[in-house]
Design a protein around this motif. Structure first.
Motif, short mmCIF file in Angstrom:
data_model
loop_
_atom_site.label_atom_id
_atom_site.label_comp_id
_atom_site.label_asym_id
_atom_site.label_seq_id
_atom_site.Cartn_x
_atom_site.Cartn_y
_atom_site.Cartn_z
N UNK A 172 -43.78 -24.52 18.36
CA UNK A 172 -42.63 -23.53 17.53
C UNK A 172 -43.26 -23.37 16.38
N UNK A 173 -44.03 -22.73 16.06
CA UNK A 173 -44.59 -22.24 14.66
C UNK A 173 -44.25 -21.07 14.55
N UNK A 174 -43.43 -20.72 13.11
CA UNK A 174 -43.07 -19.59 12.77
C UNK A 174 -43.56 -19.17 11.43
N UNK A 175 -43.63 -17.88 11.17
CA UNK A 175 -44.06 -17.29 9.91
C UNK A 175 -42.58 -17.21 8.93
N UNK A 176 -42.71 -17.91 7.76
CA UNK A 176 -41.45 -17.85 6.96
C UNK A 176 -41.88 -16.80 5.73
N UNK A 177 -40.91 -15.90 5.43
CA UNK A 177 -40.92 -15.33 4.21
C UNK A 177 -40.25 -15.89 2.83
N UNK A 178 -41.24 -16.52 2.16
CA UNK A 178 -40.67 -17.50 1.05
C UNK A 178 -39.62 -16.76 0.22
N UNK A 179 -40.06 -15.56 0.00
CA UNK A 179 -38.93 -14.40 -0.93
C UNK A 179 -38.51 -13.70 0.37
N UNK A 203 -42.86 -7.60 -1.26
CA UNK A 203 -43.66 -9.03 -0.85
C UNK A 203 -43.70 -9.23 0.55
N UNK A 204 -43.31 -8.52 1.52
CA UNK A 204 -43.14 -8.84 2.83
C UNK A 204 -44.40 -9.20 3.57
N UNK A 215 -46.73 -15.01 -0.14
CA UNK A 215 -45.27 -15.31 -0.08
C UNK A 215 -45.20 -15.50 1.63
N UNK A 216 -45.99 -16.12 2.33
CA UNK A 216 -45.87 -16.20 3.80
C UNK A 216 -46.46 -17.74 3.89
N UNK A 217 -45.80 -18.41 4.80
CA UNK A 217 -46.17 -19.86 5.06
C UNK A 217 -45.58 -20.07 6.66
#
Length: 128
Positions: free
Chosen positions: A74-81, A89-90, A95-97
């Protein structure tokens, strides 16, 4: 022809409109939704997952109640901002993890700080 109704459990004619059937709501598509469905985002999301070796970057560091160190479920990419906060910054790798669903929810509600996530990304960029 009669058919059993999944909404009320009764038996109706096929053409009968059951009053228990939920009404469809008009879902308004926002620019953020359109972005999340775009090929550009799908490509960037896959790039970030590959950069992070398809592993949750919080789990691998055994932070915030990690249950499984090498978590690739269940890995998802998160926008830190968040996108709504800073549109520019999208697509920025800094800014992605990659996070598992559990840690993604913690990051969304602020239990994992942005500073901590940015530090993890910086570490990951130096490794890759």
């Amino acid at each position: 022809m009669l058919k059993s109704c999944k909404y009320c459990g009764g038996i109706h004619d096929r053409k009968y409109k059951c009053p228990h059937k939920p009404k469809r709501t008009n879902y308004k598509t926002t620019y953020i939704d359109k972005f999340r469905w775009s090929k550009v985002w799908q490509k960037k999301r896959n790039h970030i997952k590959e950069r992070d070796k398809h592993l949750c970057q919080v789990c691998i560091r055994e932070l915030h109640n990690t249950q499984l160190k090498y978590n690739f479920h269940n890995i998802e990419v998160h926008h830190i901002v968040p996108i709504a906060e800073d549109w520019n910054k999208r697509l920025d790798d800094d800014y992605l993890i990659s996070l598992c669903k559990y840690h993604h929810e913690l990051a969304e509600c602020g239990e994992i700080s942005r500073e901590e996530l940015l530090e993890i990304v910086k570490e990951q960029e130096n490794v890759a």
